[in-house]
Scaffold this active site. Structure first.
Site, mmCIF file in Angstrom:
data_model
loop_
_atom_site.group_PDB
_atom_site.id
_atom_site.type_symbol
_atom_site.label_atom_id
_atom_site.label_comp_id
_atom_site.label_asym_id
_atom_site.label_seq_id
_atom_site.Cartn_x
_atom_site.Cartn_y
_atom_site.Cartn_z
ATOM 1 N N ILE A 135 -15.948 -10.122 1.510
ATOM 2 C CA ILE A 135 -16.558 -8.909 2.055
ATOM 3 C C ILE A 135 -16.745 -7.881 0.943
ATOM 4 O O ILE A 135 -17.547 -6.985 1.061
ATOM 5 C CB ILE A 135 -15.727 -8.289 3.210
ATOM 6 C CG1 ILE A 135 -14.314 -7.921 2.747
ATOM 7 C CG2 ILE A 135 -15.703 -9.190 4.431
ATOM 8 C CD1 ILE A 135 -13.579 -6.985 3.721
ATOM 9 N N ASP A 136 -15.980 -8.026 -0.159
ATOM 10 C CA ASP A 136 -15.988 -7.004 -1.213
ATOM 11 C C ASP A 136 -17.278 -7.017 -2.055
ATOM 12 O O ASP A 136 -17.564 -6.056 -2.759
ATOM 13 C CB ASP A 136 -14.795 -7.198 -2.167
ATOM 14 C CG ASP A 136 -13.456 -7.216 -1.435
ATOM 15 O OD1 ASP A 136 -13.395 -6.713 -0.304
ATOM 16 O OD2 ASP A 136 -12.483 -7.762 -1.995
ATOM 17 N N ARG A 171 -12.033 18.830 12.161
ATOM 18 C CA ARG A 171 -11.059 18.252 11.229
ATOM 19 C C ARG A 171 -11.727 17.614 10.009
ATOM 20 O O ARG A 171 -12.909 17.292 10.033
ATOM 21 C CB ARG A 171 -10.265 17.149 11.939
ATOM 22 C CG ARG A 171 -9.162 17.672 12.796
ATOM 23 C CD ARG A 171 -8.504 16.556 13.563
ATOM 24 N NE ARG A 171 -7.318 17.048 14.251
ATOM 25 C CZ ARG A 171 -6.723 16.431 15.255
ATOM 26 N NH1 ARG A 171 -7.204 15.288 15.706
ATOM 27 N NH2 ARG A 171 -5.647 16.931 15.815
ATOM 28 N N MET A 178 -11.668 -0.963 2.724
ATOM 29 C CA MET A 178 -11.263 -2.130 1.906
ATOM 30 C C MET A 178 -12.204 -2.349 0.716
ATOM 31 O O MET A 178 -13.229 -1.695 0.588
ATOM 32 C CB MET A 178 -11.268 -3.386 2.769
ATOM 33 C CG MET A 178 -9.994 -3.634 3.541
ATOM 34 S SD MET A 178 -10.050 -5.289 4.254
ATOM 35 C CE MET A 178 -8.377 -5.435 4.844
ATOM 36 N N GLY A 179 -11.851 -3.329 -0.115
ATOM 37 C CA GLY A 179 -12.697 -3.656 -1.271
ATOM 38 C C GLY A 179 -11.918 -3.825 -2.565
ATOM 39 O O GLY A 179 -12.495 -3.990 -3.636
ATOM 40 N N HIS A 305 -8.116 -4.248 8.424
ATOM 41 C CA HIS A 305 -8.704 -5.546 8.801
ATOM 42 C C HIS A 305 -9.752 -5.454 9.896
ATOM 43 O O HIS A 305 -10.430 -6.447 10.158
ATOM 44 C CB HIS A 305 -7.579 -6.514 9.184
ATOM 45 C CG HIS A 305 -6.694 -6.824 8.006
ATOM 46 N ND1 HIS A 305 -5.640 -6.020 7.671
ATOM 47 C CD2 HIS A 305 -6.769 -7.795 7.081
ATOM 48 C CE1 HIS A 305 -5.071 -6.492 6.577
ATOM 49 N NE2 HIS A 305 -5.732 -7.575 6.188
ATOM 50 N N THR A 306 -9.906 -4.260 10.502
ATOM 51 C CA THR A 306 -11.034 -4.134 11.453
ATOM 52 C C THR A 306 -12.343 -4.387 10.717
ATOM 53 O O THR A 306 -13.337 -4.760 11.326
ATOM 54 C CB THR A 306 -11.100 -2.722 12.091
ATOM 55 O OG1 THR A 306 -11.315 -1.759 11.062
ATOM 56 C CG2 THR A 306 -9.838 -2.389 12.849
ATOM 57 N N ARG A 308 -13.057 -6.751 8.744
ATOM 58 C CA ARG A 308 -13.404 -8.185 8.625
ATOM 59 C C ARG A 308 -13.514 -8.818 10.008
ATOM 60 O O ARG A 308 -13.690 -10.028 10.118
ATOM 61 C CB ARG A 308 -12.322 -8.940 7.851
ATOM 62 C CG ARG A 308 -11.987 -8.379 6.494
ATOM 63 C CD ARG A 308 -11.432 -9.438 5.586
ATOM 64 N NE ARG A 308 -10.279 -10.132 6.101
ATOM 65 C CZ ARG A 308 -9.095 -10.225 5.487
ATOM 66 N NH1 ARG A 308 -8.931 -9.624 4.328
ATOM 67 N NH2 ARG A 308 -8.120 -10.911 5.997
HETATM 68 O O1 F6P Z 1 -10.780 -9.449 -0.657
HETATM 69 C C1 F6P Z 1 -11.028 -9.200 0.674
HETATM 70 C C2 F6P Z 1 -10.054 -8.215 1.243
HETATM 71 O O2 F6P Z 1 -10.400 -7.947 2.577
HETATM 72 C C3 F6P Z 1 -9.909 -6.919 0.448
HETATM 73 O O3 F6P Z 1 -10.962 -6.012 0.700
HETATM 74 C C4 F6P Z 1 -8.561 -6.447 0.886
HETATM 75 O O4 F6P Z 1 -7.923 -5.627 -0.062
HETATM 76 C C5 F6P Z 1 -7.799 -7.743 1.021
HETATM 77 O O5 F6P Z 1 -8.754 -8.755 1.238
HETATM 78 C C6 F6P Z 1 -6.789 -7.732 2.146
HETATM 79 O O6 F6P Z 1 -6.058 -8.905 2.079
HETATM 80 P P1 F6P Z 1 -5.081 -9.423 3.217
HETATM 81 O O7 F6P Z 1 -5.941 -9.945 4.331
HETATM 82 O O8 F6P Z 1 -4.319 -10.498 2.539
HETATM 83 O O9 F6P Z 1 -4.287 -8.258 3.664
#
Ligand code: F6P
Length: 384
Positions: A135-136, A171, A178-179, A305-306, A308
């Site tokens: 996703i990054d 606010r 993420m990334g 993780h939302t 992904r």
């Molecule tokens: O590399 C993809 C990624 O979603 C990053 O953006 C994030 O830092 C990492 O994986 C999170 O990893 P995990 O699912 O192991 O917490």
């Protein structure tokens, strides 16, 4: 069949990503058409080492390309971790093909997963091809990785939605995206949602100039709520860290656990919360807000993780299917040691060793200019 490939193993490694199943389905469509059997290897390289496999019968997976996650499960197991001789390990791994009953392997993953595939090809001439995934979007070999646009959309939607609660309470929301150490997701989703400040790892920020001053200027221009998009791997410049920060120091960063390359794992910091804590200490900022009729309040939201989660969008479904089809063709043409990639709108083939190199946002990227204009012009244009 020229190259005697009858059974192909497929594995997905690293963090899951919308579009993984789309790639799988693309592979399976082509394989079925040419009479090749597909075997799923479970949990990435972990299942490869432990002979964990499942049959992949396309008749049981109609429209798999529309489903999020990966039906093959995934892990971050790296079979080369801690080994003394890469060559010996690569040969051992290549030998596993017999045990697994496969003639070739398609590895779908990011730099770690494809790095393993590359070593196997280099040292042991293993019949492996790769499909880039993250996703990054931080892989040099491809303009886009599948999953990136679904994830960007999720983050952009989250920020769009947060504006109603930000507006209702007047606010400041600091949204952590993420990334890892690459800013693509933050930059694209931040621009897309019209975030008021966008902070990425590639350009270390100055707390005073890039956050406090901008918030003051926006407050004086009449803005009552603010959305700040910040990468999980963004961090302040050393000058700003030493001058402006009360709740963390250089030592905090130095003490962070390191990744395999020795870089501090900035994602462990929770920088969005640190900024909330630091802003809460700034009476001058609070006064500026009050002058404009707003009580300063600040919250952090970690999208985590939302970003992904859920089904891939149409772009990622199509890109995944195209990558899967192209990967299967590489197998049929015995183009091992390569990976598929997107160059413009064309699917191309490049060596794994090239494709797995990391990519970052660079200063000449027009998104950098867009970000700066987006942030600046809004408050400037409102000043009388
Ligand atoms: O590399 C993809 C990624 O979603 C990053 O953006 C994030 O830092 C990492 O994986 C999170 O990893 P995990 O699912 O192991 O917490």
């Amino acid at each position: 069949m020229g190259n005697q490939i009858k059974k192909v193993g497929i594995l997905t490694g690293g963090g899951d990503c919308p579009g993984l199943n789309s790639v799988l389905y693309g592979i399976m469509l082509k394989a079925y058409d040419v009479g090749i059997e597909c075997i799923g290897i479970l949990k990435g390289w972990k299942g490869f080492l432990e002979n964990q496999t499942i049959p992949l019968d396309i008749a049981e997976h109609d429209d798999l390309h529309t489903v999020g996650g990966t039906i093959l499960y995934t892990s971050r197991t790296n079979p080369f971790k801690g080994v003394e001789s890469k060559e010996k390990r690569a040969k051992e791994l290549a030998e596993k093909f017999k045990e697994l009953g496969i003639d070739a392997l398609i590895a779908i993953g990011g730099d770690d997963t494809l790095g393993v595939a590359d070593l196997m090809c280099n040292y042991a001439d293993a019949k492996v091809v790769g499909v880039p995934k993250t996703i990054d979007n931080d892989l040099q070999g491809t303009h886009y990785t599948f999953g990136f646009w679904s994830s960007t959309q999720l983050a952009s939607n989250a920020m769009d939605n947060l504006t109603t609660t930000a507006c209702s309470h007047q606010r400041v929301f600091i949204v952590e995206i993420m990334g890892r150490d690459a800013g693509f997701l933050t930059m694209y989703s931040g621009i897309s949602a019209g975030a008021d400040i966008i902070l990425i790892p590639e350009t270390p920020f100055d707390f005073e100039k890039d956050i406090v001053e901008i918030l003051k200027k926006r407050a004086n221009a009449g803005y009552k709520y603010h959305i700040i998009a910040i990468s999980e791997g963004a961090y302040p410049s050393l000058k700003s860290l030493e001058r402006d920060f009360k709740t963390i120091s250089k030592e905090t960063i130095d003490k962070l656990p390191k990744d395999t390359y020795g870089n501090p794992l900035l994602v462990k910091l929770n920088m969005s919360q640190i900024i909330v804590d630091e802003l809460n200490l700034r009476d001058d900022l609070k006064q500026e807000f009050q002058k404009n009729g707003v009580e300063f309040e600040c919250r952090s939201v970690v999208l985590g993780h939302t970003m992904r989660a859920g089904a891939p969008n149409s772009f990622d479904r199509i890109l995944g299917l195209r990558f899967g089809l192209a990967a299967m063709k590489l197998v049929l043409e015995s183009k091992f040691g390569n990976m598929v990639s997107l160059q413009g709108n064309k699917i191309e083939t490049i060596p794994l060793s090239e494709g797995v190199k990391k990519k970052y946002l660079t200063p000449e990227n027009d998104k950098m200019e867009l970000r700066d204009l987006l942030v600046k012009i809004r408050y400037l244009s409102k000043q009388k």
